[in-house]
Design a protein around this motif. Structure first.
Motif, mmCIF file in Angstrom:
data_model
loop_
_atom_site.group_PDB
_atom_site.id
_atom_site.type_symbol
_atom_site.label_atom_id
_atom_site.label_comp_id
_atom_site.label_asym_id
_atom_site.label_seq_id
_atom_site.Cartn_x
_atom_site.Cartn_y
_atom_site.Cartn_z
ATOM 1 N N ASN A 114 35.688 -54.742 -23.047
ATOM 2 C CA ASN A 114 35.810 -56.060 -22.429
ATOM 3 C C ASN A 114 37.245 -56.382 -22.031
ATOM 4 N N ASN A 148 25.819 -57.932 -21.331
ATOM 5 C CA ASN A 148 25.823 -58.506 -22.677
ATOM 6 C C ASN A 148 26.189 -59.980 -22.666
ATOM 7 N N ALA A 149 25.552 -60.725 -23.543
ATOM 8 C CA ALA A 149 25.994 -62.083 -23.842
ATOM 9 C C ALA A 149 26.422 -62.065 -25.293
ATOM 10 N N GLU A 157 28.041 -64.947 -26.633
ATOM 11 C CA GLU A 157 27.992 -66.333 -27.095
ATOM 12 C C GLU A 157 26.931 -67.084 -26.331
ATOM 13 N N ASN A 209 27.204 -69.611 -24.555
ATOM 14 C CA ASN A 209 27.605 -69.942 -23.189
ATOM 15 C C ASN A 209 27.350 -68.807 -22.209
ATOM 16 N N ASP A 210 27.546 -67.572 -22.679
ATOM 17 C CA ASP A 210 27.273 -66.416 -21.817
ATOM 18 C C ASP A 210 25.812 -66.437 -21.389
ATOM 19 N N GLU A 219 25.211 -69.167 -18.839
ATOM 20 C CA GLU A 219 25.704 -68.691 -17.545
ATOM 21 C C GLU A 219 24.679 -67.781 -16.874
ATOM 22 N N PHE A 220 24.134 -66.882 -17.671
ATOM 23 C CA PHE A 220 23.119 -65.963 -17.160
ATOM 24 C C PHE A 220 21.948 -66.753 -16.591
ATOM 25 N N HIS A 229 21.498 -60.334 -25.585
ATOM 26 C CA HIS A 229 22.279 -61.316 -26.343
ATOM 27 C C HIS A 229 22.582 -60.685 -27.698
#
Ligand code: JCF
Length: 787
Positions: free
Chosen positions: A39, A83-84, A86, A88-89, A92-93, A319
């Protein structure tokens, strides 16, 4: 450092990790660390798009295929998932999905349109593709780099839950199924245990074990490994199966394909998060390891509309859960002294959060483990926390070893009492020889003179399943020992009211209660008492066997190690521990003191059926360990010689021995030499003790004649869950039964487990007595045999 040089550094490191992970199946860092590096690179490249090159690890998924398998091109690429990490990720997805599908966006009060998602756990295994033509499995392949994988057709066919042909009808002519091959937690534990017993290498985690097992050039090895498959999607198909992802999986399930039991619908991101939390809470209880959950847009039409971004679908996301493995530093290694004196190294770690729990200690088991790991103080290590077990050190990251590290040395003196610390001896007696070697376990020889051992010995002695003395917790034991009021378990029976009433946490009532409890414990059963002594390796079961088989403490105390090995489930190592425990002066004194202070151990009477039944003269001959004499040879010699005297005579009688058939020359030579040494004395002592304990063995039949199932023939069929069939057979034979392979009118009883087939049918036809496993266990229990 400039962004450019950091990017180059990260790529080099990731390439190296990728190679170790994908090609060699030997990951060099935990996934969490890999993800972080990856990342970081992704973020830097996003900041500096001009520095992105085609060979960056972010531009490809996985590594090259091994050359030893032939290669398979994936008609439809095998994708990876975004990948998420958190909440929030994930939001967003979901927002991108809603936008991509032109659905009404959410307002201030809601999460937007509730997209229908599928949810499933993300298994931590290996992605594979299975190709079915006209319902027949024709090919299996690994994912490889997503475009080209390895042909593992032979291997996948050994995975028990992969159908070789599809059930039902209506499957398309070409159907490529995709899913994960993994190993359950239980299968992993079993495999590692078996590897330890066979002296092979153990695996760090179920994922490595699954990878190492599936990518075996020798598919027989794969077949012996507990692999499982779970299907999560499709590759190429000649016709669609359904309109939705879940519909597709349900159709596949109907055709015999294993899919996740946890597959669910979720309406919108809120329900996805609920699913994530629910699975997260149950993570430790699931029978397999997962590293997250996968959400997919359920409608296939919507999936097509969303399409792909680079190598990742826009309609699916993983996730992730917090990793169970982390990196940290070993600050120091300290040594703890256990109940039996075992000096155990414990790693003091720089505290690190592993899946939400701060870990600052990890067990290192023994010195053998330290040398296996090659660990030094100061090293950076991978630690792993799984379920409720104590965190473990998995691996040393040599690449990160600092300049200054210190070796780990076992202390020469006990850190608690200062007594010498000595390696335990591993005694292997076999082939008539005794081989003594140093074990990896070290012990403080201070015994009850060592405060650490004394405290734990007392805590064990009073515990519920031992002497069951209520009212004496760890803290109180500690005080009693530290105040010098107790120096051995026998001192418990000398405690007086005035001595305890002033201790912390005690008052008049509790002091009286404790004294009453001590008094009430004065007539223990033999099994409880033997267990309470805390002999190394003697748990409740072994204590029961000793009590039941030998019947009195006197006999247990004087039993020779060889004689103990005639008891069920007692091998030479445990037998030696028992024997040396009772040989020790200090222990003898404690037992004498206990008796003097009024302890009345309830003997169980005579010698139990187990000893009487398990000793045949042939077994005795076999256990002498004469080179080249195994079960069959021992039986021949036993039949001919009839007794130990007979055997000694035979060994001296060249003519008689030479003319014997079925015994090879080497064994004959070994027999001649065997009784020339001190073996004669030892063998006579063992024989004398067996006879003294009530054994008589002139022939096997005589032994069997007095037994409850003598003359009966039993048949075992189907699978048994609580024991192996071999054990069941042994136990039946110990009661005098014959165990046969087929059912006839002469069969007395059939034990039928799940999956029993024709034998059970025949037994029913003949009207024979049939027991299921529960009934069998109860039956054996009534005959004094615990299973
Ligand atoms: O369980 C998994 N490891 C898993 C991996 C589950 C999925 O539904 C996947 C996956 C990889 C790719 N789906 C895709 C598309």
């Amino acid at each position: 450092m400039t962004a450019e040089s950091r990017i180059l550094e990260l790529r080099a490191e990731l390439d190296q990790h990728n190679y170790r992970y994908y090609v060699l199946d030997e990951p060099s860092v935990p996934d969490a660390e890999y993800d972080r590096l990856f990342n970081e690179l992704k973020a830097l490249e996003a900041e500096h798009p001009e520095l992105v090159t085609a060979d960056s690890p972010t531009q490809r998924v996985g590594g090259a295929a091994l050359s030893a398998f032939s290669q398979v091109r994936h008609e439809v690429p095998m994708l990876s998932l975004g990948n998420a990490f958190e909440e929030n990720d994930l939001r967003e997805f979901d927002r991108r999905v809603v936008e991509g599908l032109d659905l009404p966006a959410g307002d201030l009060f809601g999460d937007g349109a509730a997209v229908d998602y599928s949810c499933e756990p993300k298994l931590d295994g290996l992605a594979v593709s299975l190709l079915y033509r006209d319902g027949q499995l024709v090919q299996g392949a690994t994912r490889g780099d997503g475009t080209t994988g390895e042909d593992i057709s032979v291997n996948v066919r050994t995975v028990r839950n992969i159908p070789l042909k599809l059930q039902g009808e209506g499957w398309p002519a070409v159907l490529e199924v995709r899913g994960e091959v993994y190993m359950s937690k239980a299968g992993f534990e079993r495999l590692n245990q078996a590897q330890i017993e066979a002296g092979g290498k153990t695996f760090a985690n179920p994922r490595n074990a699954a990878a190492g097992s599936l990518r075996q050039l020798d598919s027989k090895i794969t077949a012996s490994r507990p692999l499982e498959f779970c299907c999560y999607g499709l590759g190429q198909v000649s016709a669609p199966l359904a309109d939705t992802h879940i519909g597709t999986l349900e159709q596949l399930k109907a055709w015999g394909m294993p899919i996740s039991r946890e597959l669910r619908h979720a309406a919108g991101v809120a329900e996805c998060l609920e699913y994530y939390r629910d699975i997260g809470a149950r993570r430790n209880d699931l029978p397999y390891e997962i590293d997250g959950v996968v959400f997919k847009v359920n409608s296939l039409a919507s999936q097509r509309e969303l399409g792909f971004r680079a190598r990742e679908p826009r309609w699916a996301i993983a996730h992730k859960f917090p990793a169970m493995e982390e990196l940290t530093e070993v600050l120091d290694v300290e040594f703890q002294v256990g109940r039996t004196g075992a000096v155990t190294p414990v790693a003091r770690l720089k505290p690190v959060k592993v899946a939400g729990v701060t870990v600052s200690n990890a067990t290192l088991h023994n010195m053998g483990e330290i040398s296996r790991l090659g660990l030094r103080i100061g090293d950076v290590v991978t630690i792993r926390r799984a379920g409720d077990v104590i965190p473990q050190v998995m691996e040393v990251i040599l690449e990160r070893r600092p300049k200054l590290t210190r070796p780990i040395e076992i202390p020469k003196e006990c850190p608690v009492c200062g007594s010498p610390v000595e390696p335990t001896q591993l005694i292997k007696r076999g082939k008539g020889k005794e081989v003594v070697s140093e074990g990896a376990v070290y012990r403080c020889i201070g015994r009850l003179g060592c405060a650490a051992q004394l405290k734990q010995a007392i805590v064990h002695y009073v515990s519920r399943r031992a002497m069951d003395i209520d009212g004496l917790g760890e803290k109180s034991v500690e005080q009693l020992v530290d105040e010098g009021l107790i120096q051995s378990p026998a001192d418990l029976y000398r405690l007086e009211f005035e001595q305890i009433v002033d201790l912390e946490g005690f008052a008049e009532l509790s002091s009286n209660n404790l004294l009453d409890a001590i008094k009430a414990s004065k007539k223990p059963s033999l099994a409880r008492f033997v267990y309470a002594l805390g002999i190394p390796d003697v748990g409740e079961e072994t204590a029961k066997v000793l009590a039941r088989s030998l019947g009195s403490l006197e006999r247990i105390q004087k039993a020779l190690p060889e004689v103990l090995t005639y008891l069920p489930d007692i091998g030479m190592e445990v037998a030696s521990e028992i024997h040396s425990f009772f040989s020790e002066l200090h222990n003898k004194q404690v037992i004498r003191d206990l008796r003097e202070r009024g302890l009345e151990i309830q003997d169980e009477g005579g010698v139990g059926v187990e000893l009487a039944a398990s000793v045949s003269f042939a077994a005795f001959v076999e256990k002498l360990g004469i080179t080249g004499v195994a079960a069959t040879g021992a039986k021949k010699l036993a039949d001919k010689a009839g007794s130990l005297d007979g055997l000694i005579r035979l060994s001296e009688d060249w003519l008689d021995l030479s003319s014997m058939k079925g015994i090879n020359e080497k064994a004959k030579g070994a027999l001649r030499e065997f009784f020339v040494s001190e073996n004669t004395q030892r063998a006579r002592a063992i024989e004398a003790q067996l006879l003294d304990f009530g054994m008589h063995w002139s022939s096997e039949k005589k032994v069997a004649a007095g037994l409850p199932l003598a003359g009966q023939t039993w048949v075992l069929t189907g699978s048994l869950e609580r024991m192996s069939r071999d054990i069941a057979k042994d136990k039946l034979e110990s009661l005098g039964a014959k165990v046969a392979g087929s059912v006839s009118a002469k069969t007395h009883c059939v034990v039928a487990g799940p999956g029993a087939g024709s034998k059970l049918a025949k037994a029913n036809e003949l009207g024979l007595k049939v027991l299921d496993e529960d009934a069998f266990v109860t039956f054996m229990g009534k005959h004094g045999i615990a299973i």
